[in-house]
Design a protein around this motif. Sequence first.
Motif, PDB file in Angstrom:
ATOM      1  N   UNK A   1      43.081  58.302  34.937  1.00  0.00           N
ATOM      2  CA  UNK A   1      42.248  59.048  35.945  1.00  0.00           C
ATOM      3  C   UNK A   1      42.145  58.292  37.345  1.00  0.00           C
ATOM      4  N   UNK A   2      42.328  59.017  38.303  1.00  0.00           N
ATOM      5  CA  UNK A   2      42.619  58.594  39.432  1.00  0.00           C
ATOM      6  C   UNK A   2      41.663  59.528  40.615  1.00  0.00           C
ATOM      7  N   UNK A   3      40.167  59.053  40.601  1.00  0.00           N
ATOM      8  CA  UNK A   3      39.381  59.646  41.290  1.00  0.00           C
ATOM      9  C   UNK A   3      39.030  58.938  42.548  1.00  0.00           C
ATOM     10  N   UNK A   4      37.760  59.244  43.204  1.00  0.00           N
ATOM     11  CA  UNK A   4      37.421  58.920  44.704  1.00  0.00           C
ATOM     12  C   UNK A   4      37.191  57.521  44.742  1.00  0.00           C
ATOM     13  N   UNK A   5      36.884  56.793  43.800  1.00  0.00           N
ATOM     14  CA  UNK A   5      36.642  55.504  43.548  1.00  0.00           C
ATOM     15  C   UNK A   5      37.750  54.619  43.181  1.00  0.00           C
ATOM     16  N   UNK A   6      38.695  55.158  42.908  1.00  0.00           N
ATOM     17  CA  UNK A   6      40.271  54.725  42.464  1.00  0.00           C
ATOM     18  C   UNK A   6      40.943  53.888  43.503  1.00  0.00           C
ATOM     19  N   UNK A   7      41.513  52.845  43.392  1.00  0.00           N
ATOM     20  CA  UNK A   7      42.238  51.887  44.414  1.00  0.00           C
ATOM     21  C   UNK A   7      43.199  51.070  43.891  1.00  0.00           C
ATOM     22  N   UNK A   8      44.404  51.261  44.325  1.00  0.00           N
ATOM     23  CA  UNK A   8      45.569  50.059  43.730  1.00  0.00           C
ATOM     24  C   UNK A   8      46.479  49.792  44.665  1.00  0.00           C
ATOM     25  N   UNK A   9      46.761  48.509  44.564  1.00  0.00           N
ATOM     26  CA  UNK A   9      47.944  47.892  45.309  1.00  0.00           C
ATOM     27  C   UNK A   9      49.172  47.689  44.565  1.00  0.00           C
ATOM     28  N   UNK A  10      50.412  48.306  45.182  1.00  0.00           N
ATOM     29  CA  UNK A  10      51.549  48.044  44.493  1.00  0.00           C
ATOM     30  C   UNK A  10      52.512  47.106  45.361  1.00  0.00           C
ATOM     31  N   UNK A  11      53.183  46.136  44.992  1.00  0.00           N
ATOM     32  CA  UNK A  11      53.776  45.094  45.797  1.00  0.00           C
ATOM     33  C   UNK A  11      54.996  44.573  45.158  1.00  0.00           C
ATOM     34  N   UNK A  12      55.948  43.921  46.038  1.00  0.00           N
ATOM     35  CA  UNK A  12      57.010  43.106  45.398  1.00  0.00           C
ATOM     36  C   UNK A  12      56.797  41.896  45.235  1.00  0.00           C
ATOM     37  N   UNK A  13      57.885  41.268  44.606  1.00  0.00           N
ATOM     38  CA  UNK A  13      57.745  39.665  44.474  1.00  0.00           C
ATOM     39  C   UNK A  13      57.864  38.801  45.683  1.00  0.00           C
ATOM     40  N   UNK A  14      58.054  39.468  46.845  1.00  0.00           N
ATOM     41  CA  UNK A  14      58.117  38.507  48.196  1.00  0.00           C
ATOM     42  C   UNK A  14      56.882  37.956  48.553  1.00  0.00           C
ATOM     43  N   UNK A  15      55.643  38.500  48.275  1.00  0.00           N
ATOM     44  CA  UNK A  15      54.486  38.226  48.663  1.00  0.00           C
ATOM     45  C   UNK A  15      53.662  37.088  47.827  1.00  0.00           C
ATOM     46  N   UNK A  16      53.745  37.551  46.661  1.00  0.00           N
ATOM     47  CA  UNK A  16      53.312  36.327  45.612  1.00  0.00           C
ATOM     48  C   UNK A  16      54.009  35.025  45.415  1.00  0.00           C
ATOM     49  N   UNK A  17      55.561  35.104  45.698  1.00  0.00           N
ATOM     50  CA  UNK A  17      56.224  34.121  45.870  1.00  0.00           C
ATOM     51  C   UNK A  17      56.469  33.243  46.971  1.00  0.00           C
TER      52      UNK A  17
END
Length: 392
Positions: free
Chosen positions: A316-332
């Motif tokens: 379920x992805x309602x008004x309060x939902x928020x997600x971050x998609x990313x690749x390995x460049x930022x965490x590494x």
Amino acid sequence: MQDNKILIVDDESFNLDLLEFSLVELTDIETIRAENGYEALQIVGERSIDLIILDISMPQMDGLQVLTHLKADEELKYIPVIVVTAQNEERYKALEIGAEDFLSKPIDVIELRLKVNNLLKLKKYNDLQRFFNERLEEEIAKKERQLTRFAKMQQELSLAREIQQSLLPKEFPHYPDLEVFGKCEQASEVGGDYFDIFETECGNYTVIVMADVSGHGFASALIAMQFRTLVHTELMNSSHSLSESVERINNIFSNDNRDSSMFITALFLRFDHRRRVMESVNAGHYDPIGHPTMKHISGIPLGIQAGMPYHALETSFGPESSILLYTDGIIEGENADGEMFGDRIYKIFEASNHLDAKSQVTAITQAFNEFIDEEQIDDVTLLILKGKGSEA
């Protein structure tokens, strides 16, 4: 849907009637009759045929002669052929020439239908594979011609950077129930990061893809371009489930890149605007940050092995939902002391989650750049999705 055209070849009208009657229960089938080998070759030269059922014992030009002509032709050799014979010696000879299968006389109707269905499926798959191989060869040839004009490695990297940038969205869509913003900061050695957002043909779904092609430079950019075309072809139509579409993408990409060691990690999301549900499939990528239930059974990266299963997750992805998609460049990414940015991304995401998507991406990127305090060695790609509006 266009009917599959089956050419049946026999010098006996009774046998043609029997074959035609036996195939009548199969859907999406059109039968075309030929009473001798010369007529059969004339038909395949004029019409697009998907399958041939060929009797061996015919006067003037027998089935083996017809088969030899078909398999020697660069275009016609891809048409699957089922030969019909009562003689073992003829059967072996036909298979040696290149027939895909055979039927023994008297014909078993159930066996006939099963073999026809199987070979029609194989023909469709082979046609699709040939299409993508030809497209890839065309693109490679085109880019190789461009590459010859460059004298220095920097010019090649510049071209790869342009390709990667051309794959990214020029602007972000505006929806009443979904906010989307992303950014890709390219490294000095261009990587294969790629993300995309597009609506399906029916307009009820928005597809979001975050991917990372292995390697760097021109080859990665070219593979990313091929991957984008494949993703749009498969996911623009929402008639298949997301997991089925990802499995098809993996099968095609794996077979097209069989001689390459390159692979792609990817996260596929499909947002249903009517139900406010996010369907997602993970192919060896990082799970999104921000939604506690979006934990996938991750499949292997794309391009390693055809025939692998991928599992979809509905959230379920309602008004309060928020997600971050990313690749390995930022965490590494590392600072001068060799420390990786790593889990810091979770805290920064939470601290900035009150911002709109664009401002939040800017805040995370700024924190990362301040942390590494030097030139990044891999692409840094972020994409934030936020639910909007009120609950239905």
